[in-house]
Design a protein around this motif. Structure first.
Motif, PDB file in Angstrom:
ATOM      1  N   LEU A 154      41.650 -22.108 -25.207  1.00 46.85           N
ATOM      2  CA  LEU A 154      40.517 -21.497 -25.891  1.00 46.85           C
ATOM      3  C   LEU A 154      39.408 -22.515 -26.124  1.00 46.85           C
ATOM      4  O   LEU A 154      38.223 -22.217 -25.989  1.00 46.85           O
ATOM      5  CB  LEU A 154      40.951 -20.917 -27.233  1.00 46.85           C
ATOM      6  CG  LEU A 154      41.592 -19.526 -27.239  1.00 46.85           C
ATOM      7  CD1 LEU A 154      41.972 -19.143 -28.667  1.00 46.85           C
ATOM      8  CD2 LEU A 154      40.674 -18.481 -26.637  1.00 46.85           C
ATOM      9  N   ARG A 156      43.171 -10.688 -25.241  1.00 44.09           N
ATOM     10  CA  ARG A 156      42.852 -11.565 -24.113  1.00 44.09           C
ATOM     11  C   ARG A 156      42.135 -10.805 -23.002  1.00 44.09           C
ATOM     12  O   ARG A 156      41.059 -11.238 -22.551  1.00 44.09           O
ATOM     13  CB  ARG A 156      44.133 -12.207 -23.553  1.00 44.09           C
ATOM     14  CG  ARG A 156      43.864 -13.088 -22.335  1.00 44.09           C
ATOM     15  CD  ARG A 156      45.124 -13.738 -21.808  1.00 44.09           C
ATOM     16  NE  ARG A 156      46.089 -12.756 -21.326  1.00 44.09           N
ATOM     17  CZ  ARG A 156      47.157 -13.069 -20.590  1.00 44.09           C
ATOM     18  NH1 ARG A 156      47.395 -14.318 -20.266  1.00 44.09           N
ATOM     19  NH2 ARG A 156      47.987 -12.132 -20.192  1.00 44.09           N
ATOM     20  N   ALA A 160      38.694  -9.698 -24.025  1.00 43.50           N
ATOM     21  CA  ALA A 160      37.733 -10.807 -24.020  1.00 43.50           C
ATOM     22  C   ALA A 160      37.286 -11.145 -22.604  1.00 43.50           C
ATOM     23  O   ALA A 160      36.092 -11.341 -22.338  1.00 43.50           O
ATOM     24  CB  ALA A 160      38.356 -12.038 -24.677  1.00 43.50           C
ATOM     25  N   THR A 206      32.930  -9.908 -27.025  1.00 39.00           N
ATOM     26  CA  THR A 206      33.602 -11.146 -26.600  1.00 39.00           C
ATOM     27  C   THR A 206      33.775 -12.091 -27.776  1.00 39.00           C
ATOM     28  O   THR A 206      34.853 -12.662 -27.984  1.00 39.00           O
ATOM     29  CB  THR A 206      32.786 -11.846 -25.502  1.00 39.00           C
ATOM     30  OG1 THR A 206      32.606 -10.961 -24.400  1.00 39.00           O
ATOM     31  CG2 THR A 206      33.498 -13.104 -25.016  1.00 39.00           C
ATOM     32  N   LEU A 233      37.352 -13.585 -29.314  1.00 35.68           N
ATOM     33  CA  LEU A 233      37.648 -15.019 -29.282  1.00 35.68           C
ATOM     34  C   LEU A 233      37.929 -15.557 -30.684  1.00 35.68           C
ATOM     35  O   LEU A 233      38.842 -16.364 -30.877  1.00 35.68           O
ATOM     36  CB  LEU A 233      36.492 -15.783 -28.632  1.00 35.68           C
ATOM     37  CG  LEU A 233      36.262 -15.512 -27.143  1.00 35.68           C
ATOM     38  CD1 LEU A 233      35.074 -16.311 -26.632  1.00 35.68           C
ATOM     39  CD2 LEU A 233      37.501 -15.838 -26.323  1.00 35.68           C
ATOM     40  N   LEU A 243      40.502 -18.359 -19.940  1.00 35.69           N
ATOM     41  CA  LEU A 243      41.092 -17.371 -20.836  1.00 35.69           C
ATOM     42  C   LEU A 243      42.354 -16.740 -20.263  1.00 35.69           C
ATOM     43  O   LEU A 243      43.182 -16.214 -21.009  1.00 35.69           O
ATOM     44  CB  LEU A 243      40.066 -16.280 -21.159  1.00 35.69           C
ATOM     45  CG  LEU A 243      38.829 -16.740 -21.944  1.00 35.69           C
ATOM     46  CD1 LEU A 243      37.898 -15.564 -22.190  1.00 35.69           C
ATOM     47  CD2 LEU A 243      39.225 -17.385 -23.261  1.00 35.69           C
TER      48      LEU A 243
END
Length: 510
Positions: free
Chosen positions: A254, A315, A318, A367, A371, A458
């Motif tokens: 990340l 995940r 994103a 997004t 995150l 990611l």
């Protein structure tokens, strides 16, 4: 893992009012951040008269300074014990100094040489960055303490993200339509110095007020927040703890993704106004409409984020939204280079840009929500491995790398403007089209390449809902074992002791 299991009083449900007041705090940070990233380069270059490389260098230095301050404040707040908890003292202390410094940076002395103005700007920036960290970092770290629920974290982050984006965009709208409005007789506008003083006063008062309201809005949660263990710790031991906490695969990927993303964001935000004013030839009225569109996009984005996350996981949500946001950002510029976009000044062009801006805004905020929620889920994953709650350290370390490289992005923007010889005091529609084309040709592959790396990282993130719930189960079991041992000690039974030198209240579990 519930707070009762962790040895704290049973926490009442987190009501919407608490979520909203907590989320409101993000507006203070984004108002400050948008002012610096969107307007500061233009103000000091085109209004004050500093060369763009000097302005971007000062911004980069301040970001790097801030990046190293963050982990220090994060580690200190993680281990602070006061009657007001470990986060709130820092949050309250930030309000006045960050507001004063923000006012001062928009009111530099008149008649100073470039070097003196550079120093003045840098001191103001360093002060803003230092005390903004006092509020933003502990406030962000509160998320993982307010709830451990996988989906509720996303909903709280969605509210916080909306408050941040809406607050920043509303202040930006006021810049275009109130403080620096372009008048029919040609006076006013972004290049007039007087309007920036009114902006600085209103923004500084707003930042001060929001910090106090948001901090007070979570005061009632202090009895339910985790308290660090009472212990003595040496600097080498603290450094070992930091290294162990940050040695987490999901956190590392990340962080790397965030580094590449923030290089691009630093470059994007610094040049966004240049592209809007000079490349697309937009008027301040049109910029105001786009700002309102951004608020609408943020509402849609934060509404959809928990829904999409619940269906396909954080995940993949994103990754999907990140890719879509990048395409929406770069496509219009690419099409203009290929000669297929309508001419500047036409309603069709503005309509296309509005739709594209809306799509980019929706997917970008989604997004960001994913995150931030993914970082929060690392807290329990790290605690399982280290035995320590380190919300402040994890959020600050994430910010450290992002801020260092976003400073690089801002610096690169100044270098690009210098490289293409962008004129000082330039008026829209009077800049050489070939110069603007050259700027776009350099900008597209640079920013696009960084975004590709950020998205690719990611795919290596490993904490989904099932992993998170298993982490909570392990932590609950560990807390139960500690309480059982304590009960045995009180009853006079022998208790096992941890390894020599163990500094953790709960021993690390495999």
């Amino acid at each position: 893992m519930t707070d009762a299991v962790a040895g704290l009083p049973p926490r009442p449900p987190i009501v919407f009012r608490t979520k909203a007041l907590y989320g409101l705090g993000a507006a203070a940070n984004i108002i400050k951040q948008r002012g610096i990233t969107t307007f500061l380069l233009l103000f000091y270059n085109q209004v004050v008269g500093l060369p763009p490389a000097m302005v971007s260098t000062a911004i980069m230095i301040a970001l790097i300074f801030d990046a190293f301050v963050d982990p220090t404040i994060g580690q200190i707040s993680d281990n602070t014990r006061t009657r007001w908890g470990r986060r709130h003292p820092f949050m309250y202390a930030a309000a006045l100094p960050v507001s004063i410094a923000f006012y001062l940076i928009w009111n530099p002395p008149v008649g100073w040489e470039h070097e003196a103005l550079f120093a003045y700007m840098l001191v103001c920036l360093l002060t803003i960055r230092l005390f903004d960290t006092f509020f933003e970092l502990p406030s962000s770290a509160l998320l993982a303490e307010l709830t451990a629920d996988y989906d509720q974290r996303t909903s709280i982050i969605a509210i916080r993200s909306f408050c941040g984006v809406a607050g920043g965009l509303v202040m930006q709208l006021l810049v275009y339509q109130v403080f620096l409005k372009k008048n029919a007789d040609g006076t006013g506008g972004l290049l007039e110095r007087d309007g920036w003083q009114l902006y600085s006063i209103v923004a500084a008062i707003t930042i001060f007020t929001i910090i106090l309201i948001s901090s007070a809005g979570t005061n009632h949660q202090i009895p339910y927040l985790r308290k660090p263990p009472t212990r003595k710790i040496t600097i080498p031991a603290m450094l070992r703890e930091v290294a162990a906490t940050l040695n987490n695969r999901s956190f590392v990927v990340l962080t790397i993704s965030g580094m590449f993303m923030n290089v691009s964001l630093g470059l994007k935000t610094a040049l966004e106004l240049y592209f809007n004013l000079y490349f697309w030839g937009l008027t301040q009225g049109q910029l105001a409409i786009m700002t309102v569109t951004g608020v609408v996009a943020s509402i849609i984005g934060v509404t959809l984020a928990p829904i999409i996350s619940g269906k396909i996981g954080k995940r993949y949500a994103a990754i999907t939204m990140f890719f879509g946001a990048v395409v929406a950002l770069l496509l219009p510029i690419g099409l203009r280079i290929l000669g297929v976009m309508p001419p500047n000044g036409t309603p069709l062009l503005f309509g296309i840009l509005i739709v594209d801006f809306m799509a980019n805004g929706i997917m970008a905020i989604m997004t960001g929500v994913m995150l931030q929620s993914m970082i929060a889920d690392v807290v329990e994953d790290s605690e399982v491995k280290t035995g320590r709650r380190s919300e402040g350290l994890l959020f600050s370390a994430d910010n450290l790398f992002k801020k260092i490289v976003s400073g690089v992005g801002v610096f690169v923007s100044g270098v690009l403007l210098t490289f293409v010889a962008f004129p000082q005091g330039a008026k829209p529609n009077e800049v050489d089209p070939e110069l603007l084309r050259n700027l776009a040709l350099i900008y597209l592959p640079t920013i696009g390449g960084f975004y590709v790396v950020a998205i690719s990282c990611l795919f290596l993130y490993r904490i989904d809902k099932s992993v998170h719930e298993e982490n909570l189960r392990k932590l609950a079991q560990g807390a139960l074992e500690v309480r059982t041992t304590d009960a045995q000690i009180e009853a006079g039974s022998p208790a096992a002791t941890g390894p020599a030198g163990d500094l953790s209240p709960v021993a690390p579990r495999p």
